[in-house]
Write a protein that holds these residues in place. Sequence first.
Motif, mmCIF file in Angstrom:
data_model
loop_
_atom_site.group_PDB
_atom_site.id
_atom_site.type_symbol
_atom_site.label_atom_id
_atom_site.label_comp_id
_atom_site.label_asym_id
_atom_site.label_seq_id
_atom_site.Cartn_x
_atom_site.Cartn_y
_atom_site.Cartn_z
ATOM 1 N N GLU A 106 -39.336 69.818 -18.888
ATOM 2 C CA GLU A 106 -38.066 70.721 -17.818
ATOM 3 C C GLU A 106 -36.865 70.699 -18.273
ATOM 4 O OE1 GLU A 106 -41.072 72.657 -15.116
ATOM 5 O OE2 GLU A 106 -41.417 70.485 -14.534
ATOM 6 N N ILE A 107 -35.953 72.136 -18.015
ATOM 7 C CA ILE A 107 -34.702 71.372 -17.364
ATOM 8 C C ILE A 107 -34.272 72.810 -16.992
ATOM 9 C CG2 ILE A 107 -32.536 72.014 -17.638
ATOM 10 C CD1 ILE A 107 -33.377 72.589 -20.749
ATOM 11 N N LEU A 108 -34.323 72.204 -15.069
ATOM 12 C CA LEU A 108 -34.072 73.079 -13.814
ATOM 13 C C LEU A 108 -32.579 72.923 -13.208
ATOM 14 C CD1 LEU A 108 -36.774 71.091 -12.108
ATOM 15 C CD2 LEU A 108 -37.375 72.456 -12.839
ATOM 16 N N ASP A 109 -32.808 74.350 -12.551
ATOM 17 C CA ASP A 109 -31.362 74.635 -11.881
ATOM 18 C C ASP A 109 -30.986 73.664 -11.299
ATOM 19 O OD1 ASP A 109 -29.272 75.780 -10.861
ATOM 20 O OD2 ASP A 109 -29.717 77.759 -10.634
ATOM 21 N N GLY A 110 -29.714 73.001 -11.416
ATOM 22 C CA GLY A 110 -29.680 71.932 -10.152
ATOM 23 C C GLY A 110 -28.054 72.448 -9.740
ATOM 24 N N GLY A 111 -27.919 73.486 -9.568
ATOM 25 C CA GLY A 111 -26.682 74.056 -9.246
ATOM 26 C C GLY A 111 -25.616 73.791 -10.133
ATOM 27 N N ASP A 112 -24.542 73.267 -9.977
ATOM 28 C CA ASP A 112 -23.406 72.719 -10.653
ATOM 29 C C ASP A 112 -23.726 71.838 -11.875
ATOM 30 O OD1 ASP A 112 -21.971 74.146 -8.804
ATOM 31 O OD2 ASP A 112 -21.467 71.379 -7.869
ATOM 32 N N GLU A 113 -25.325 71.225 -11.568
ATOM 33 C CA GLU A 113 -25.324 70.853 -13.181
ATOM 34 C C GLU A 113 -27.035 70.456 -13.967
ATOM 35 O OE1 GLU A 113 -25.778 66.242 -11.837
ATOM 36 O OE2 GLU A 113 -23.790 66.608 -13.453
ATOM 37 N N PRO A 114 -27.728 70.783 -15.320
ATOM 38 C CA PRO A 114 -29.138 70.863 -14.812
ATOM 39 C C PRO A 114 -29.349 69.321 -14.633
ATOM 40 C CG PRO A 114 -28.231 70.601 -16.617
ATOM 41 C CD PRO A 114 -26.810 70.553 -15.740
ATOM 42 N N ILE A 115 -30.759 69.756 -13.978
ATOM 43 C CA ILE A 115 -31.766 68.811 -13.906
ATOM 44 C C ILE A 115 -32.840 68.728 -14.619
ATOM 45 C CG2 ILE A 115 -33.353 67.197 -12.180
ATOM 46 C CD1 ILE A 115 -32.265 69.329 -10.139
ATOM 47 N N PHE A 116 -32.745 67.353 -15.817
ATOM 48 C CA PHE A 116 -34.378 67.544 -16.341
ATOM 49 C C PHE A 116 -34.745 66.657 -16.214
ATOM 50 C CE2 PHE A 116 -29.979 67.469 -18.733
ATOM 51 C CZ PHE A 116 -29.842 68.519 -19.827
ATOM 52 N N ARG A 117 -36.404 66.845 -16.254
ATOM 53 C CA ARG A 117 -37.283 66.694 -15.448
ATOM 54 C C ARG A 117 -38.659 66.040 -17.342
ATOM 55 N NH1 ARG A 117 -40.556 70.221 -11.407
ATOM 56 N NH2 ARG A 117 -39.116 69.171 -10.252
ATOM 57 N N VAL A 118 -39.254 65.254 -17.262
ATOM 58 C CA VAL A 118 -40.297 64.936 -18.066
ATOM 59 C C VAL A 118 -41.346 64.933 -16.469
ATOM 60 C CG1 VAL A 118 -41.443 63.607 -19.585
ATOM 61 C CG2 VAL A 118 -38.505 63.816 -19.223
ATOM 62 N N THR A 119 -42.779 64.942 -16.697
ATOM 63 C CA THR A 119 -44.172 64.803 -16.429
ATOM 64 C C THR A 119 -44.790 64.221 -17.418
ATOM 65 O OG1 THR A 119 -43.086 66.623 -14.829
ATOM 66 C CG2 THR A 119 -45.199 66.053 -14.341
ATOM 67 N N CYS A 120 -45.265 63.342 -17.152
ATOM 68 C CA CYS A 120 -46.773 62.451 -17.966
ATOM 69 C C CYS A 120 -48.016 63.322 -16.912
ATOM 70 C CB CYS A 120 -46.959 61.621 -17.705
ATOM 71 S SG CYS A 120 -48.304 60.578 -18.246
ATOM 72 N N VAL A 121 -48.394 64.345 -17.732
ATOM 73 C CA VAL A 121 -49.152 65.354 -17.489
ATOM 74 C C VAL A 121 -50.775 65.239 -17.393
ATOM 75 C CG1 VAL A 121 -47.991 67.292 -18.130
ATOM 76 C CG2 VAL A 121 -49.445 66.693 -20.109
ATOM 77 N N GLU A 122 -50.579 63.257 -17.661
ATOM 78 C CA GLU A 122 -52.724 62.135 -17.533
ATOM 79 C C GLU A 122 -52.708 62.841 -16.920
ATOM 80 O OE1 GLU A 122 -54.024 62.065 -21.403
ATOM 81 O OE2 GLU A 122 -52.487 62.977 -21.407
ATOM 82 N N PRO A 123 -53.895 63.253 -16.643
ATOM 83 C CA PRO A 123 -54.367 62.878 -14.899
ATOM 84 C C PRO A 123 -54.444 61.425 -14.355
ATOM 85 C CG PRO A 123 -56.314 64.579 -16.164
ATOM 86 C CD PRO A 123 -54.886 63.974 -17.550
ATOM 87 N N SER A 124 -54.953 60.562 -14.992
ATOM 88 C CA SER A 124 -54.749 59.114 -14.720
ATOM 89 C C SER A 124 -53.408 58.820 -14.790
ATOM 90 C CB SER A 124 -55.527 58.432 -15.751
ATOM 91 O OG SER A 124 -54.779 57.945 -17.341
ATOM 92 N N ALA A 125 -51.801 59.268 -14.997
ATOM 93 C CA ALA A 125 -51.243 58.922 -15.248
ATOM 94 C C ALA A 125 -49.582 59.688 -14.741
ATOM 95 C CB ALA A 125 -50.985 57.320 -16.063
ATOM 96 N N PRO A 126 -50.115 60.359 -13.600
ATOM 97 C CA PRO A 126 -48.915 61.609 -13.358
ATOM 98 C C PRO A 126 -48.040 60.705 -12.897
ATOM 99 C CG PRO A 126 -50.711 60.995 -11.253
ATOM 100 C CD PRO A 126 -51.239 59.948 -12.540
ATOM 101 N N ILE A 127 -46.896 61.030 -13.597
ATOM 102 C CA ILE A 127 -45.742 60.581 -13.969
ATOM 103 C C ILE A 127 -44.464 61.180 -13.220
ATOM 104 C CG2 ILE A 127 -43.670 58.921 -14.906
ATOM 105 C CD1 ILE A 127 -46.566 56.912 -15.093
ATOM 106 N N VAL A 128 -43.584 61.590 -12.935
ATOM 107 C CA VAL A 128 -42.225 62.127 -12.819
ATOM 108 C C VAL A 128 -41.524 61.547 -13.193
ATOM 109 C CG1 VAL A 128 -41.272 64.491 -12.052
ATOM 110 C CG2 VAL A 128 -43.415 64.204 -11.631
ATOM 111 N N ILE A 129 -40.007 61.912 -13.477
ATOM 112 C CA ILE A 129 -38.737 61.375 -14.059
ATOM 113 C C ILE A 129 -37.616 62.110 -13.560
ATOM 114 C CG2 ILE A 129 -37.227 59.980 -15.252
ATOM 115 C CD1 ILE A 129 -40.300 58.732 -16.352
ATOM 116 N N GLN A 130 -36.900 62.638 -12.964
ATOM 117 C CA GLN A 130 -35.643 63.405 -13.146
ATOM 118 C C GLN A 130 -34.460 62.965 -13.195
ATOM 119 O OE1 GLN A 130 -37.173 66.818 -10.205
ATOM 120 N NE2 GLN A 130 -36.270 65.642 -10.002
ATOM 121 N N ARG A 131 -33.475 63.142 -14.158
ATOM 122 C CA ARG A 131 -32.302 62.588 -14.195
ATOM 123 C C ARG A 131 -31.187 63.912 -14.345
ATOM 124 N NH1 ARG A 131 -34.353 58.822 -12.651
ATOM 125 N NH2 ARG A 131 -35.063 56.823 -13.502
#
Length: 84
Positions: free
Chosen positions: A7-32
């Motif tokens: 996903e690319i989210l609105d971060g105001g002055d710059e975008p926020i790039f988010r990747v989510t692991c959608v596996e139920p056994s390993a829910p991980i969210v990373i944003q940069r």
Amino acid sequence: RVMYLCEILDGGDEPIFRVTCVEPSAPIVIQRPTSSGVWAEIGKRAFELRQAATGRAVLTQLSGPEMFGFGNPTIAKLIQDMPE
């Protein structure tokens, strides 16, 4: 192998790039602030997991822009056509 949601989210002055692991056994969210930063972190984690599991160092190189699909002509066109 696992599924990821990019996903690319609105971060105001710059975008926020988010990747989510959608596996139920390993829910991980990373944003940069960059697509490369997100996928560099995922590559680092994959390297550490493989090294711990196998005892061998297996380098994983991932291209953030490629993983987000920016090289795909359809995605590039959709981004260009977005309202400002």
